[in-house]
Design a protein around this motif. Structure first.
Motif, short mmCIF file in Angstrom:
data_model
loop_
_atom_site.label_atom_id
_atom_site.label_comp_id
_atom_site.label_asym_id
_atom_site.label_seq_id
_atom_site.Cartn_x
_atom_site.Cartn_y
_atom_site.Cartn_z
N PRO A 44 36.26 -3.33 63.03
CA PRO A 44 36.15 -2.87 61.84
C PRO A 44 35.03 -3.93 61.14
N PHE B 245 31.58 -2.08 61.47
CA PHE B 245 31.52 -1.04 60.34
C PHE B 245 31.32 -1.72 59.26
N ALA B 246 31.83 -2.60 58.69
CA ALA B 246 31.92 -3.26 57.48
C ALA B 246 30.35 -3.98 57.17
N LYS C 104 28.24 -1.33 56.92
CA LYS C 104 28.45 -0.61 55.76
C LYS C 104 28.57 1.19 56.25
N MET C 105 29.47 1.08 57.34
CA MET C 105 29.88 2.38 57.78
C MET C 105 31.08 2.82 57.58
N LYS C 106 31.43 4.01 57.71
CA LYS C 106 32.75 4.42 57.97
C LYS C 106 33.25 4.61 59.40
N PRO C 107 34.51 4.03 59.68
CA PRO C 107 34.71 3.99 61.18
C PRO C 107 34.91 5.55 61.62
N GLU C 108 34.47 5.78 62.72
CA GLU C 108 34.28 7.09 63.52
C GLU C 108 34.48 7.24 64.86
N SER D 166 21.74 1.71 61.75
CA SER D 166 23.01 2.10 61.98
C SER D 166 23.42 2.07 63.45
#
Length: 393
Positions: free
Chosen positions: A304, A307-308, A311-315, A337
């Motif tokens: 996490p 991702f933070a 600045k991404m959403k977990p996928e 990214s």
């Protein structure tokens, strides 16, 4: 008043220093770096290792079938010999006497047969005119048969004596080189129960074989025709090649360890390999070439915090395919990214893995991440499924 001012100044300075280090640490914790690798072309091999000994393909031990004293030796160690070449002679005096005795016995048997034949002829004539009894005639017939048998035995004895006489000369049965000479001139050899070995001859030292001892846990992966690499201590920088030619089913048990003998053909055109050399052997059981990625990339899973930071959403990788042990996923690094990519893998040796589909040359895969200021040592890979080393105090 002055003392109060000093105390306030000291406390203020301490607070400023604490805030500075706290801010610096907080700022440094935001510095995240990625350990990556590029997709490249390589070869993956699965191997079985073993040890063995170099031996000639054809090796003959030359002995003698008669006893006696070695009178002459015509070859030495490393001598090149041809088939039919005289190697040594055994003293023939005793053998000559046996031939002479056999000839005398043959002469005596021939004379006895001649006399017995004449006696039979007279007995038959008398018996035909009824001048001799049937018993005397039968006795003459029996004596003639015995004389003929004695003559046959005398001939066989002479032939045996002549054969033994020929064994006094030791000839090479093959073309080759003398590896070992087990006797000296004047030495007595006895062939009473076992045939003594006089010479050991190797046929062709340009064609060698390696007798490898393969553990029972690995023998199931060894097949005829597999490629082999091996080294010997005499040539540390040279790697020799061969092919698995035979897998012998007879096991060898040493200290409760079961091994099987695998015969490996090893060309030796430069004759660098000597009989008896110890070989460290690598049998290539599987081999595959293609685009590879480090096996570590298949284990990387962003946390996490990653991702933070980005600045991404977990996928997770989207897949409509049925479960497949060869279908895995890796994370590709882009300029700003991370992208999850599903791939189909092939052979893996635990260090690198073949990628059959899903990546292209030049793609950059993420192996691990670590936080800290530039120049600091790398931290362990941020994989939640991998065990972490204990923290030192």
């Amino acid at each position: 008043m002055k003392k109060k001012t000093i105390i306030i100044s000291t406390v203020s300075l301490a607070v400023v220093i604490l805030l500075f280090f706290s801010f610096s640490r907080k700022k440094g914790s935001k510095d995240m770096q990625f350990h990556t690798a590029q997709v490249e072309e390589a070869c993956v091999e699965m191997t079985v290792t073993a040890t063995g000994y170099v031996q000639p393909v054809d090796k003959v031990e030359v002995g003698t079938q008669v006893s006696g004293v070695i009178e002459k030796i015509f070859v030495d160690y490393n001598s090149q010999v041809k088939k039919g070449q005289l190697l040594a002679e055994i003293d023939k005096s005793t053998l000559i006497e046996r031939v002479t005795q056999a000839k005398a016995g043959l002469t005596s048997a021939e004379s006895d047969l001649k006399y017995t034949q004449q006696s039979y002829d007279r007995a038959k004539q008398l018996y035909d005119v009824k001048a001799a009894t049937e018993a005397s005639y039968e006795e003459a017939v029996n004596r003639l048969a015995q004389a003929e048998t004695a003559l046959a035995n005398a001939k066989a004895n002479l032939h045996q004596a002549q054969v033994n006489f020929s064994y006094a000369e030791i000839y090479s049965p093959i073309d080759g080189v003398i590896l070992d000479r087990s006797v000296e001139q004047g030495q007595t050899v006895a062939a009473s129960f076992n045939t003594p070995t006089l010479f050991t001859i190797a046929n062709d030292l340009t064609k060698m074989q390696v007798e490898a001892n393969v553990d029972e846990a690995d023998i199931g992966r060894v097949r005829l025709g597999q490629q082999v690499r091996f080294t010997v201590d005499a040539y540390n920088e040279d790697t020799f090649e061969g092919v698995v030619n035979q897998i012998r089913l007879q096991p060898a048990v040493t200290n409760n360890v079961v091994t099987y003998t695998v015969i490996i053909e090893a060309p030796n055109p430069e004759e660098k390999l000597y009989p008896g050399m110890t070989a460290s052997i690598t049998i290539i059981t599987q081999k595959e070439e293609g685009w590879v990625v480090p096996a570590e990339a298949l284990l990387f899973v962003p946390t996490p915090e990653v991702f933070a930071y980005l600045k991404m959403k977990p996928e997770l990788p989207a897949s409509g395919q049925k479960p497949d042990m060869n279908r895995k996923s890796v994370w590709l690094q882009t300029p700003d990214s991370l992208v999850c990519k599903e791939i189909i893998t092939g052979l893996s040796d635990g260090v690198i893995t073949i990628v059959k589909d899903g990546l292209k040359p030049g793609d950059t895969v993420v192996l691990s991440t670590f936080t800290g200021k530039p120049g600091l040592p790398e931290a362990p890979a941020s994989n939640p499924f991998m065990p972490r080393p204990p923290q030192r105090r």
